[in-house]
Write a protein that holds these residues in place. Sequence first.
Motif, PDB file in Angstrom:
ATOM      1  N   ALA A  41      -5.600  38.354  32.633  1.00 24.71           N
ATOM      2  CA  ALA A  41      -4.345  39.052  32.320  1.00 24.71           C
ATOM      3  C   ALA A  41      -3.913  38.762  30.888  1.00 24.71           C
ATOM      4  CB  ALA A  41      -3.256  38.628  33.304  1.00 24.71           C
ATOM      5  N   THR A  42      -4.048  37.511  30.456  1.00 25.40           N
ATOM      6  CA  THR A  42      -3.662  37.124  29.104  1.00 25.40           C
ATOM      7  C   THR A  42      -4.574  37.777  28.066  1.00 25.40           C
ATOM      8  OG1 THR A  42      -2.846  35.007  29.940  1.00 25.40           O
ATOM      9  CG2 THR A  42      -3.239  35.152  27.573  1.00 25.40           C
ATOM     10  N   ALA A  43      -5.862  37.855  28.368  1.00 24.83           N
ATOM     11  CA  ALA A  43      -6.813  38.484  27.452  1.00 24.83           C
ATOM     12  C   ALA A  43      -6.496  39.969  27.262  1.00 24.83           C
ATOM     13  CB  ALA A  43      -8.237  38.308  27.979  1.00 24.83           C
ATOM     14  N   LEU A  44      -6.228  40.675  28.356  1.00 28.68           N
ATOM     15  CA  LEU A  44      -5.903  42.103  28.254  1.00 28.68           C
ATOM     16  C   LEU A  44      -4.570  42.309  27.547  1.00 28.68           C
ATOM     17  CD1 LEU A  44      -7.029  43.434  31.763  1.00 28.68           C
ATOM     18  CD2 LEU A  44      -8.291  43.479  29.601  1.00 28.68           C
ATOM     19  N   ASP A  45      -3.609  41.431  27.826  1.00 29.14           N
ATOM     20  CA  ASP A  45      -2.311  41.531  27.168  1.00 29.14           C
ATOM     21  C   ASP A  45      -2.437  41.272  25.669  1.00 29.14           C
ATOM     22  OD1 ASP A  45       0.705  41.695  27.392  1.00 29.14           O
ATOM     23  OD2 ASP A  45       0.516  39.690  26.515  1.00 29.14           O
ATOM     24  N   PHE A  46      -3.317  40.348  25.299  1.00 27.80           N
ATOM     25  CA  PHE A  46      -3.554  40.060  23.880  1.00 27.80           C
ATOM     26  C   PHE A  46      -4.068  41.303  23.151  1.00 27.80           C
ATOM     27  CE2 PHE A  46      -6.492  38.836  20.478  1.00 27.80           C
ATOM     28  CZ  PHE A  46      -5.692  38.018  19.694  1.00 27.80           C
ATOM     29  N   VAL A  47      -5.031  41.990  23.763  1.00 29.27           N
ATOM     30  CA  VAL A  47      -5.599  43.202  23.148  1.00 29.27           C
ATOM     31  C   VAL A  47      -4.536  44.291  23.051  1.00 29.27           C
ATOM     32  CG1 VAL A  47      -7.281  45.059  23.476  1.00 29.27           C
ATOM     33  CG2 VAL A  47      -7.940  42.691  23.908  1.00 29.27           C
ATOM     34  N   LYS A  48      -3.804  44.503  24.124  1.00 33.72           N
ATOM     35  CA  LYS A  48      -2.766  45.537  24.153  1.00 33.72           C
ATOM     36  C   LYS A  48      -1.658  45.231  23.146  1.00 33.72           C
ATOM     37  CE  LYS A  48       0.686  47.402  27.403  1.00 33.72           C
ATOM     38  NZ  LYS A  48       1.850  46.563  27.051  1.00 33.72           N
ATOM     39  N   ARG A  49      -1.204  43.986  23.123  1.00 31.55           N
ATOM     40  CA  ARG A  49      -0.099  43.594  22.241  1.00 31.55           C
ATOM     41  C   ARG A  49      -0.487  43.739  20.770  1.00 31.55           C
ATOM     42  NH1 ARG A  49       0.325  38.864  24.042  1.00 31.55           N
ATOM     43  NH2 ARG A  49      -0.522  37.666  22.314  1.00 31.55           N
ATOM     44  N   ASN A  50      -1.697  43.326  20.424  1.00 35.12           N
ATOM     45  CA  ASN A  50      -2.131  43.432  19.032  1.00 35.12           C
ATOM     46  C   ASN A  50      -2.302  44.875  18.598  1.00 35.12           C
ATOM     47  OD1 ASN A  50      -3.009  40.707  17.506  1.00 35.12           O
ATOM     48  ND2 ASN A  50      -3.166  40.406  19.700  1.00 35.12           N
ATOM     49  N   TYR A  51      -2.774  45.723  19.516  1.00 31.69           N
ATOM     50  CA  TYR A  51      -2.900  47.143  19.200  1.00 31.69           C
ATOM     51  C   TYR A  51      -1.523  47.744  18.949  1.00 31.69           C
ATOM     52  CZ  TYR A  51      -3.169  52.153  20.073  1.00 31.69           C
ATOM     53  OH  TYR A  51      -3.033  53.517  19.977  1.00 31.69           O
ATOM     54  N   GLU A  52      -0.560  47.431  19.798  1.00 30.98           N
ATOM     55  CA  GLU A  52       0.796  47.977  19.650  1.00 30.98           C
ATOM     56  C   GLU A  52       1.460  47.448  18.395  1.00 30.98           C
ATOM     57  OE1 GLU A  52       2.084  48.794  24.287  1.00 30.98           O
ATOM     58  OE2 GLU A  52       2.330  46.777  23.463  1.00 30.98           O
ATOM     59  N   ASP A  53       1.251  46.163  18.080  1.00 37.21           N
ATOM     60  CA  ASP A  53       1.842  45.583  16.879  1.00 37.21           C
ATOM     61  C   ASP A  53       1.301  46.234  15.619  1.00 37.21           C
ATOM     62  OD1 ASP A  53       3.296  43.903  18.464  1.00 37.21           O
ATOM     63  OD2 ASP A  53       2.066  42.120  18.097  1.00 37.21           O
ATOM     64  N   VAL A  54      -0.023  46.464  15.577  1.00 38.45           N
ATOM     65  CA  VAL A  54      -0.645  47.097  14.415  1.00 38.45           C
ATOM     66  C   VAL A  54      -0.178  48.539  14.283  1.00 38.45           C
ATOM     67  CG1 VAL A  54      -2.831  47.904  13.432  1.00 38.45           C
ATOM     68  CG2 VAL A  54      -2.665  45.597  14.371  1.00 38.45           C
ATOM     69  N   SER A  55      -0.124  49.254  15.411  1.00 34.93           N
ATOM     70  CA  SER A  55       0.310  50.654  15.379  1.00 34.93           C
ATOM     71  C   SER A  55       1.749  50.776  14.887  1.00 34.93           C
ATOM     72  CB  SER A  55       0.184  51.267  16.777  1.00 34.93           C
ATOM     73  OG  SER A  55      -1.156  51.261  17.195  1.00 34.93           O
ATOM     74  N   MET A  56       2.623  49.886  15.380  1.00 31.38           N
ATOM     75  CA  MET A  56       4.013  49.924  14.956  1.00 31.38           C
ATOM     76  C   MET A  56       4.143  49.597  13.466  1.00 31.38           C
ATOM     77  SD  MET A  56       7.055  50.623  15.711  1.00 31.38           S
ATOM     78  CE  MET A  56       6.856  50.823  17.474  1.00 31.38           C
ATOM     79  N   LYS A  57       3.349  48.643  13.005  1.00 33.66           N
ATOM     80  CA  LYS A  57       3.371  48.292  11.578  1.00 33.66           C
ATOM     81  C   LYS A  57       2.952  49.474  10.719  1.00 33.66           C
ATOM     82  CE  LYS A  57       1.594  44.877   8.286  1.00 33.66           C
ATOM     83  NZ  LYS A  57       0.684  43.729   8.079  1.00 33.66           N
ATOM     84  N   GLN A  58       1.924  50.215  11.179  1.00 30.34           N
ATOM     85  CA  GLN A  58       1.463  51.392  10.425  1.00 30.34           C
ATOM     86  C   GLN A  58       2.560  52.453  10.377  1.00 30.34           C
ATOM     87  OE1 GLN A  58      -2.099  52.307  12.587  1.00 30.34           O
ATOM     88  NE2 GLN A  58      -3.423  51.345  11.053  1.00 30.34           N
ATOM     89  N   ILE A  59       3.296  52.629  11.486  1.00 36.01           N
ATOM     90  CA  ILE A  59       4.370  53.624  11.517  1.00 36.01           C
ATOM     91  C   ILE A  59       5.482  53.205  10.546  1.00 36.01           C
ATOM     92  CG2 ILE A  59       6.217  54.558  12.956  1.00 36.01           C
ATOM     93  CD1 ILE A  59       4.229  54.398  15.314  1.00 36.01           C
ATOM     94  N   ILE A  60       5.843  51.939  10.593  1.00 37.99           N
ATOM     95  CA  ILE A  60       6.919  51.442   9.718  1.00 37.99           C
ATOM     96  C   ILE A  60       6.531  51.611   8.255  1.00 37.99           C
ATOM     97  CG2 ILE A  60       8.150  49.349   8.975  1.00 37.99           C
ATOM     98  CD1 ILE A  60       8.009  48.435  11.914  1.00 37.99           C
ATOM     99  N   GLU A  61       5.260  51.302   7.963  1.00 46.98           N
ATOM    100  CA  GLU A  61       4.809  51.389   6.576  1.00 46.98           C
ATOM    101  C   GLU A  61       4.321  52.788   6.222  1.00 46.98           C
ATOM    102  OE1 GLU A  61       1.839  48.407   6.104  1.00 46.98           O
ATOM    103  OE2 GLU A  61       3.239  46.725   6.320  1.00 46.98           O
ATOM    104  N   LYS A  62       4.411  53.730   7.204  1.00 46.31           N
ATOM    105  CA  LYS A  62       3.987  55.121   7.016  1.00 46.31           C
ATOM    106  C   LYS A  62       2.523  55.227   6.627  1.00 46.31           C
ATOM    107  CE  LYS A  62       8.590  56.824   5.890  1.00 46.31           C
ATOM    108  NZ  LYS A  62       9.430  57.548   4.942  1.00 46.31           N
TER     109      LYS A  62
END
Length: 358
Positions: free
Chosen positions: A335-356
């Motif tokens: 569960a922690t491994a899958l959450d790590f992958v999901k969380r990092n993907y969402e964090d990177v995607s949100m950063k890209q949106i913020i930075e356009k």
Amino acid sequence: MAEEKLMSKKKPAYPVQKKLDAYLDRYNRKIEIPIFYEDLLRFAGSVVVYDNDGEDTLWVRVYYSDADRKEIDMSLKQVYSILHSDGSNRILEYLNVDAVDFCTFGNSKPFRIKVRNILNDNYTYFYVKKTDASRIYGLELEHMLSPYNLNFLVYKDTLIEEHIAGIPGDMFIKDILPKCSESEKAQLAKEFVKFNERCMIRLLGDMRSYNYVIVPVHDFDHVVYRIRAIDFDQQCYEGKFKVYLPQFFKENIKMVELVTNKLQEYSVDQYKIEERSIVAKRIISSGNRIKRLINSVKIDEISVPENVERLKTELQEFTHDMEFKKCENMGQVLATALDFVKRNYEDVSMKQIIEKKF
């Protein structure tokens, strides 16, 4: 390529607990069938099955007494109807059980059933195995997180799996890989990188060359190769992190050499990120189904304490995520491994949106 022995002890089969049983029932995986694994063990004798080159396949073709054969054949045809059709009896008269093979190698010791349509001689296979909770988790994760859907049934202590078509990896590496064009080898290298990453993310171990198949897909002007796992026995059991990376098995050395010779380091990193992102998207799109599966595995016992301690330590060192230290069983590690992958993907995607950075 590591020379150490990655796996030593035989993995036990784990029973299906109530929460997993309820999950299987909810998603129509739990269906009553007319025959059990133990019934197929009543064979009267067997003969060795050889391949076209006269090599022992490690399968034996079993035969039954006249009294048992009729009942077993009818039950296996009914299982075929349940697995591949609507479960009715109207197709049974057009089916014939051509062979029942028993594998003497590996943990699951499966039966392979060959069923033929007598009207046109088309045939297919399915497998009868003993139920194992960790294998069921592996099948479900493959169904949700890989590009491929899987069809299987569970009833009490018997597991029915559909056949996954393809060229066994060891045969492909030996006989077909040397004949591939340079562009095909580069494409295979890319696919192996993605397969390696996908196995690591969802903690599917023991992907030696005979535990996956290579599937040629004919596009309009070329052939594309895909790699599919066919054995899910080692889902979340072993403690060594390397077991979950196909690149570390000596049986895959030719595939690793392909990656080294055909791909630059930047490309390897790019394909890893692509696969991580695809898996993260599948986790998100699976919604409540994967949440229910994870809630089940988090309270289940599918490994031994020493393996849990070792794997969570090695994953913490690999990811630098301190959440792994809190894990008390293998389900929580997954569960922690899958959450790590999901969380990092969402964090990177949100950063890209913020930075356009679209």
